[in-house]
Scaffold this active site. Structure first.
Site, mmCIF file in Angstrom:
data_model
loop_
_atom_site.group_PDB
_atom_site.id
_atom_site.type_symbol
_atom_site.label_atom_id
_atom_site.label_comp_id
_atom_site.label_asym_id
_atom_site.label_seq_id
_atom_site.Cartn_x
_atom_site.Cartn_y
_atom_site.Cartn_z
ATOM 1 N N CYS A 95 0.822 -1.193 0.000
ATOM 2 C CA CYS A 95 0.000 0.000 0.000
ATOM 3 C C CYS A 95 0.868 1.259 0.000
ATOM 4 O O CYS A 95 1.515 1.584 -0.986
ATOM 5 C CB CYS A 95 -0.971 -0.060 1.184
ATOM 6 S SG CYS A 95 -2.363 1.091 1.057
ATOM 7 N N HIS A 107 -3.159 -5.694 0.886
ATOM 8 C CA HIS A 107 -2.598 -5.990 2.209
ATOM 9 C C HIS A 107 -2.639 -7.487 2.526
ATOM 10 O O HIS A 107 -3.494 -7.946 3.288
ATOM 11 C CB HIS A 107 -3.371 -5.239 3.296
ATOM 12 C CG HIS A 107 -3.093 -3.775 3.347
ATOM 13 N ND1 HIS A 107 -1.984 -3.262 3.988
ATOM 14 C CD2 HIS A 107 -3.782 -2.725 2.853
ATOM 15 C CE1 HIS A 107 -1.995 -1.947 3.879
ATOM 16 N NE2 HIS A 107 -3.075 -1.586 3.191
ATOM 17 N N GLU A 109 -0.906 -8.981 4.534
ATOM 18 C CA GLU A 109 -0.572 -9.165 5.955
ATOM 19 C C GLU A 109 -1.770 -9.018 6.883
ATOM 20 O O GLU A 109 -1.718 -9.431 8.047
ATOM 21 C CB GLU A 109 0.521 -8.166 6.374
ATOM 22 C CG GLU A 109 0.068 -6.734 6.582
ATOM 23 C CD GLU A 109 -0.128 -5.923 5.308
ATOM 24 O OE1 GLU A 109 -0.426 -4.721 5.403
ATOM 25 O OE2 GLU A 109 0.019 -6.499 4.202
#
Length: 250
Positions: free
Chosen positions: A92, A186, A188
């Site tokens: 991002c 994302h 994660e």
């Protein structure tokens, strides 16, 4: 043992998101030496970068863009990583930051925000064979939350994936001393954590947030979200981080 530096891209007073990457890295290889630095709190020094095998630049919740004066500490940190020849990964804001430093442009998306999930992410021809996206099938869905995006790629960057909302969802830059792989989305962030983020922002349907919390174990919820059930399984979700990590020892 692999040593990873995580660059926390939020100042104090904002959510600290480096821990999301810590959990992913520990699941990939629990012997990993993980260090965290916060450029907004203290400048990154050469000693911080000694014996570092790879650097991760997190996302960010700040209101300013990566080219704003306020982002100077973060730009300085990435410049040092590049100068030292350390392979870098960014999610991002981290990808937008790299694009800016390498000669591209990042700006607010003309399509507005893309929150919750990035859907129908299509691999380019380069993305189909690049090791960064090994294991991804074109048209995948992944957690995502952003306002800005890369609107012009740096010269020499390779576009790996995009979708209708944001044409640059992943790119790689491997030139000279600099190796950067990044994504707009994302990998994660867990689906439950994404639902919590949407709770905090407000204005998102309860059904969306409920399905996000269910989708890892409920194929029906995944399909209602527009995802193939396998896309949102934890092992598949973190594909890009695992591939980047594995590339450090390749």
């Amino acid at each position: 043992m692999t040593t990873i530096l995580i660059v926390e891209s939020n100042p104090a007073g904002y959510p600290q998101v480096a821990s999301e990457f810590v959990m992913v890295l520990q699941a990939i290889d629990d012997t990993t030496d993980i260090r965290i630095v916060s450029p907004y709190e203290a400048p990154v020094t050469r000693s911080d970068l000694q014996a570092v095998d790879g650097a991760i630049f997190t996302g960010s919740a700040v209101s300013w863009g990566v080219d704003a004066p306020e982002a100077a500490p973060l730009r300085a940190a990435m410049e040092q990583v590049f100068d030292e020849g350390i392979p870098a990964y960014g999610s991002c804001n981290g990808m937008q930051l790299a694009a800016c430093l390498l000669g591209g442009i990042s700006a607010p998306s003309p399509n507005g925000r893309e929150d919750g999930l990035a859907r129908e992410v299509q691999l380019t021809e380069a993305g189909r064979v690049h090791p960064f996206l090994k294991g991804r099938q074109t048209g995948f869905t992944v957690p995502c939350i952003h306002r800005d995006e890369v609107t012009r790629l740096p010269k020499g960057a390779v576009l790996l994936a995009g979708n209708a909302h944001s044409p640059v969802q992943a790119f790689a830059y491997d030139n000279g001393n600099i190796r950067f792989w990044g994504v707009q989305y994302h990998p994660e962030i867990t689906l439950a954590a994404m639902a919590d983020i949407l709770d905090e922002i407000g204005g998102y349907p309860q059904s969306l947030r409920d399905d996000l919390r269910l989708a890892e174990t409920d194929a029906g919820a995944a399909r209602r979200l527009g995802a193939a059930p396998g896309d949102l399984q934890p092992d598949q979700r973190v594909t890009e981080i695992r591939n980047w990590f594995n590339s450090l020892s390749a």
